[in-house]
Design an enzyme around this catalytic site. Sequence first.
Site, PDB file in Angstrom:
ATOM      1  N   GLN A   1       0.824  -1.208   0.000  1.00  0.00           N
ATOM      2  CA  GLN A   1       0.000   0.000   0.000  1.00  0.00           C
ATOM      3  C   GLN A   1       0.858   1.258   0.000  1.00  0.00           C
ATOM      4  O   GLN A   1       2.052   1.221   0.279  1.00  0.00           O
ATOM      5  CB  GLN A   1      -0.917   0.003   1.239  1.00  0.00           C
TER       6      GLN A   1
ATOM      7  N   TYR B   1     -10.830   4.913  19.460  1.00  0.00           N
ATOM      8  CA  TYR B   1     -10.976   3.690  18.648  1.00  0.00           C
ATOM      9  C   TYR B   1     -10.276   2.503  19.300  1.00  0.00           C
ATOM     10  O   TYR B   1     -10.854   1.421  19.450  1.00  0.00           O
ATOM     11  CB  TYR B   1     -10.394   3.964  17.259  1.00  0.00           C
TER      12      TYR B   1
ATOM     13  N   ASP C   1      -0.148  -0.235  13.677  1.00  0.00           N
ATOM     14  CA  ASP C   1       0.329   0.926  14.434  1.00  0.00           C
ATOM     15  C   ASP C   1       0.618   0.572  15.897  1.00  0.00           C
ATOM     16  O   ASP C   1       1.248   1.352  16.610  1.00  0.00           O
ATOM     17  CB  ASP C   1      -0.686   2.073  14.340  1.00  0.00           C
TER      18      ASP C   1
ATOM     19  N   ASP D   1      -8.366  -5.404  13.507  1.00  0.00           N
ATOM     20  CA  ASP D   1      -8.149  -3.954  13.383  1.00  0.00           C
ATOM     21  C   ASP D   1      -7.609  -3.695  11.989  1.00  0.00           C
ATOM     22  O   ASP D   1      -6.412  -3.485  11.792  1.00  0.00           O
ATOM     23  CB  ASP D   1      -7.161  -3.481  14.449  1.00  0.00           C
ATOM     24  N   SER D   2      -8.501  -3.753  11.030  1.00  0.00           N
ATOM     25  CA  SER D   2      -8.048  -3.692   9.641  1.00  0.00           C
ATOM     26  C   SER D   2      -8.278  -2.314   9.047  1.00  0.00           C
ATOM     27  O   SER D   2      -9.052  -1.517   9.573  1.00  0.00           O
ATOM     28  CB  SER D   2      -8.819  -4.710   8.807  1.00  0.00           C
TER      29      SER D   2
ATOM     30  N   ASP E   1      -9.689  -0.269   5.578  1.00  0.00           N
ATOM     31  CA  ASP E   1     -11.018  -0.395   4.956  1.00  0.00           C
ATOM     32  C   ASP E   1     -11.052  -1.482   3.871  1.00  0.00           C
ATOM     33  O   ASP E   1     -10.000  -1.917   3.403  1.00  0.00           O
ATOM     34  CB  ASP E   1     -11.449   0.980   4.424  1.00  0.00           C
TER      35      ASP E   1
ATOM     36  N   TYR F   1     -12.576   9.966  11.641  1.00  0.00           N
ATOM     37  CA  TYR F   1     -13.106   8.961  10.707  1.00  0.00           C
ATOM     38  C   TYR F   1     -14.303   9.555   9.958  1.00  0.00           C
ATOM     39  O   TYR F   1     -14.983  10.438  10.495  1.00  0.00           O
ATOM     40  CB  TYR F   1     -13.506   7.680  11.450  1.00  0.00           C
TER      41      TYR F   1
END
Length: 286
Positions: free
Chosen positions: A36, A66, A91, A160-161, A163, A228
């Site tokens: 990515q 989150y 992260d 925890d992906s 999108d 978000y």
Amino acid sequence: MNSSEWFNEISDQLWPGQCFSLKVKRVLHEERSAFQDIKVLDTVSYGTVLVLDGIIQCTERDEFAYQEMIAFLPLCSHPNPKKVLIVGGGDGGVAREVVKHPLVEEVHQVEIDDRVVELSKKYLPFMACGFDSPKLKLTIGDGFEYMKQREGEFDVIITDSSDPIGPAESLFQESYFGLAKRALKPNGIICSQGGTFWVNMNHVKETMDHCKKNFPVVGYGLASVPSYPSGQIGFFIASLNKHTIFKNPTKTFSDEEVDQMKLRYYTTEMHRTAFTLPRYAAKHLY
Ligand code: SAM
């Protein structure tokens, strides 16, 4: 992109016709990894921001909301969450929260992109500190493939992906929830990043339906996270125990415990109210 510009979060596929913008002080890092496009920005009002494929993953200002909710909603719905799997979460923020739970003994994490981990250690140390815990074992690999090899192992699985476009697409498919079900111990619980019904009700409903096909009890919890899209994010949560009631946490924390764990968003009260949905969303999703 140049410094002193606005970063515009545009996605015609995920949230057509709307855009959240942040004024950038400085571009700290930019690269294309094997998976990515990665950017780390220093912004005027949200501090350091991690962006993958043009989509904000976390900001220094509001990330705690989150991380705490995706970790503690499932952990406090399970009577004894000893062994936990985190899928994604490069992260380190979810790991930072999961290891705080007093009953968690062992945490496994599978993240596809080691560059996200390395850059988070450099630019987001307040999140990447999660990787320092002796409870954590990090594997670099694809979460979908990893899950195929696991059976009856985990009490809680947290996804925890990013999108559902790019490398995370498979983590929203029906077959992924089937694999997660198989990877759980009896009465296990899963929790996944669930987008927001404000911008994509159909996608939320479709993924909820994937969960419902695999689990007897399914819920959708909410958290307010200003950076978000729409300022809100949801979590798909599902249990193999048909008696689970997500609104009633099995583990409650006193104010003193919340302060000791340095929680800034999650409390037992926030847990109880997270599952109360606006009428139109409840009608669509349940
Ligand atoms: N909290 C963020 C959000 O809601 O957008 C997600 C943060 S975390 C940075 C997302 C991580 O998922 C990224 O580091 C990405 O590399 C990882 N990821 C994406 N697809 C994956 C896959 N198939 N297996 C494992 N990790 C994956």
